[in-house]
Write an enzyme that holds these catalytic residues in place. Structure first.
Site, short mmCIF file in Angstrom:
data_model
loop_
_atom_site.label_atom_id
_atom_site.label_comp_id
_atom_site.label_asym_id
_atom_site.label_seq_id
_atom_site.Cartn_x
_atom_site.Cartn_y
_atom_site.Cartn_z
N GLN A 90 0.85 -1.20 0.00
CA GLN A 90 0.00 0.00 0.00
C GLN A 90 0.88 1.25 0.00
O GLN A 90 0.37 2.36 -0.12
CB GLN A 90 -0.87 0.02 1.26
CG GLN A 90 -1.82 -1.15 1.38
CD GLN A 90 -2.44 -1.20 2.78
OE1 GLN A 90 -3.49 -0.63 3.03
NE2 GLN A 90 -1.78 -1.86 3.70
N HIS A 107 -1.53 1.35 -4.21
CA HIS A 107 -1.95 2.73 -4.00
C HIS A 107 -1.10 3.73 -4.80
O HIS A 107 -1.09 4.92 -4.50
CB HIS A 107 -1.90 3.09 -2.51
CG HIS A 107 -2.98 2.42 -1.71
ND1 HIS A 107 -3.00 2.41 -0.33
CD2 HIS A 107 -4.08 1.74 -2.09
CE1 HIS A 107 -4.08 1.74 0.09
NE2 HIS A 107 -4.74 1.31 -0.96
N CYS A 118 -3.37 13.35 -21.51
CA CYS A 118 -3.10 12.28 -22.49
C CYS A 118 -3.00 10.89 -21.86
O CYS A 118 -2.91 9.90 -22.56
CB CYS A 118 -1.82 12.57 -23.28
SG CYS A 118 -0.30 12.35 -22.32
N CYS A 134 3.49 18.10 -19.33
CA CYS A 134 3.65 16.65 -19.52
C CYS A 134 4.75 16.42 -20.56
O CYS A 134 4.71 17.02 -21.64
CB CYS A 134 2.32 16.06 -20.00
SG CYS A 134 2.48 14.35 -20.59
N LEU A 198 3.63 -3.97 14.72
CA LEU A 198 4.04 -3.47 16.03
C LEU A 198 3.03 -3.85 17.11
O LEU A 198 3.38 -4.13 18.25
CB LEU A 198 4.17 -1.94 15.95
CG LEU A 198 4.92 -1.24 17.07
CD1 LEU A 198 6.33 -1.78 17.21
CD2 LEU A 198 4.96 0.27 16.79
N ALA A 215 9.17 -3.97 12.78
CA ALA A 215 9.32 -4.74 11.53
C ALA A 215 10.77 -5.18 11.31
O ALA A 215 11.00 -6.28 10.80
CB ALA A 215 8.84 -3.89 10.36
P1 OAD Z 1 -1.37 3.05 9.15
O1 OAD Z 1 -0.69 4.28 9.62
O2 OAD Z 1 -2.86 3.03 9.16
O3 OAD Z 1 -0.88 1.80 10.02
C1 OAD Z 1 0.48 1.56 10.25
C2 OAD Z 1 0.62 0.31 11.09
O4 OAD Z 1 2.01 0.05 11.22
C3 OAD Z 1 0.03 0.42 12.50
O5 OAD Z 1 -0.73 -0.74 12.80
C4 OAD Z 1 1.27 0.50 13.40
O6 OAD Z 1 1.08 -0.13 14.66
C5 OAD Z 1 2.28 -0.27 12.58
N1 OAD Z 1 3.69 0.12 12.85
C6 OAD Z 1 4.17 1.33 13.20
N2 OAD Z 1 5.50 1.28 13.33
C7 OAD Z 1 5.87 0.00 13.06
C8 OAD Z 1 7.12 -0.69 13.04
N3 OAD Z 1 8.29 -0.09 13.32
N4 OAD Z 1 7.11 -2.02 12.72
C9 OAD Z 1 5.96 -2.66 12.44
N5 OAD Z 1 4.75 -2.05 12.45
C10 OAD Z 1 4.71 -0.74 12.75
O7 OAD Z 1 -0.80 2.72 7.69
P2 OAD Z 1 -1.40 1.75 6.57
O8 OAD Z 1 -2.11 0.61 7.18
O9 OAD Z 1 -0.31 1.48 5.61
O10 OAD Z 1 -3.65 5.16 1.66
O11 OAD Z 1 -2.44 2.71 5.88
C11 OAD Z 1 -3.18 2.22 4.78
C12 OAD Z 1 -3.48 3.33 3.82
O12 OAD Z 1 -4.10 4.42 4.52
C13 OAD Z 1 -2.27 3.98 3.18
O13 OAD Z 1 -1.79 3.27 2.05
C14 OAD Z 1 -2.78 5.32 2.78
C15 OAD Z 1 -3.52 5.66 4.05
O14 OAD Z 1 -4.53 6.57 3.94
C16 OAD Z 1 -3.87 6.18 0.80
O15 OAD Z 1 -3.32 7.26 0.92
C17 OAD Z 1 -4.83 5.84 -0.31
#
Ligand code: OAD
Length: 231
Positions: A90, A107, A118, A134, A198, A215
């Protein structure tokens, strides 16, 4: 025994230790900026210069960060896994790519732009503005090649085909709040489902196994174990 086919879903948590903010943690991007102001087609139609400024800052930041041990472990898994393998991210950063993986960016990507005149797509490292032409058609209607809220994620046919019948599904560093990605764990009905995060995600009860921690620690440890089992 035939090795199971693997589908891996990653989110912002895998890049956190490289220095990129997640979205929903206490210091996350969506605590500082409103989604409605920067991450919807309506926001771009209303104030494209503001949306460009947000993504320009994030694109610039990529020059200061490097893939971490978790990205590198997934690259190793992709290279060494004897069965089918698909990495879906994502994340719009390019840290998987720079680690040497071939991710499907569902994403979109910060370092790509799309022309609304275009339709051409181009790799892009510089800032964008409303007057940037562009390279294909010279019209100034470029947008970041990012999937905004309300738009269709990329590569869904390929992802659904891989989830259907996959034997092992890993979800790494994602909070499980954004669909369709948050539903992949249910789509991978036949798979052994593992969460590496996490903390427990929104759908953590849907997984068969979980390892909670940073991670850079839990991902390399899991990959080492998996490759040892199937070597
Ligand atoms: P989030 O910010 O929603 O979630 C991040 C996750 O990573 C949380 O569950 C944290 O606990 C975990 N986390 C933080 N630090 C970590 C570490 N060092 N090791 C392991 N885990 C860790 O991010 P996403 O789930 O990626 O979309 O968000 C999904 C989508 O929402 C994104 O792609 C973006 C956003 O809006 C768009 O912009 C369309």
């Amino acid at each position: 025994m035939t090795p199971p086919s693997i589908v891996i879903l990653t989110g912002a948590g895998i890049s956190a230790e490289s220095g990129l903010s997640t979205f929903r943690d206490p210091d996350g991007l969506w605590q500082r900026v409103r989604i409605e102001d920067v991450a919807t087609p309506e926001a771009f139609a209303r104030d494209p210069a503001h949306v460009h400024a947000f993504y320009n800052a994030r694109r610039t930041q990529l020059a200061d960060v490097q893939p971490n041990a978790a990205h590198l472990a997934l690259m190793r898994l992709e290279r060494e896994w004897p069965g089918a393998f698909l990495l879906v991210t994502q994340n719009v950063d390019d840290l998987h790519d720079r680690a040497g993986s071939l991710p499907l960016h569902m994403h979109g990507e910060l370092r790509r732009v799309r022309c609304l005149a275009c339709g051409a797509r181009h790799g892009w490292a510089a800032d964008l503005s409303i007057s940037t032409p562009c390279p294909s058609c010279a019209v100034s209607r470029l947008r970041p090649d990012i999937v905004w809220f309300g738009e269709m994620p990329m590569g869904m046919d390929r992802i659904e085909a891989a989830l259907d019948g996959c034997g092992l599904f890993l979800s790494i560093g994602t909070s499980g709040n954004v669909y369709p990605a948050a539903g992949f764990v249910e789509d991978a009905a036949q798979a052994h489902k593992v969460e590496l995060n996490l903390e427990p995600s929104a759908g953590s009860e849907l997984f068969d196994e979980a390892h909670h921690g940073p991670a850079t620690q839990v991902v390399p440890a899991f990959v080492d174990r998996l490759l040892r089992e199937w070597a």
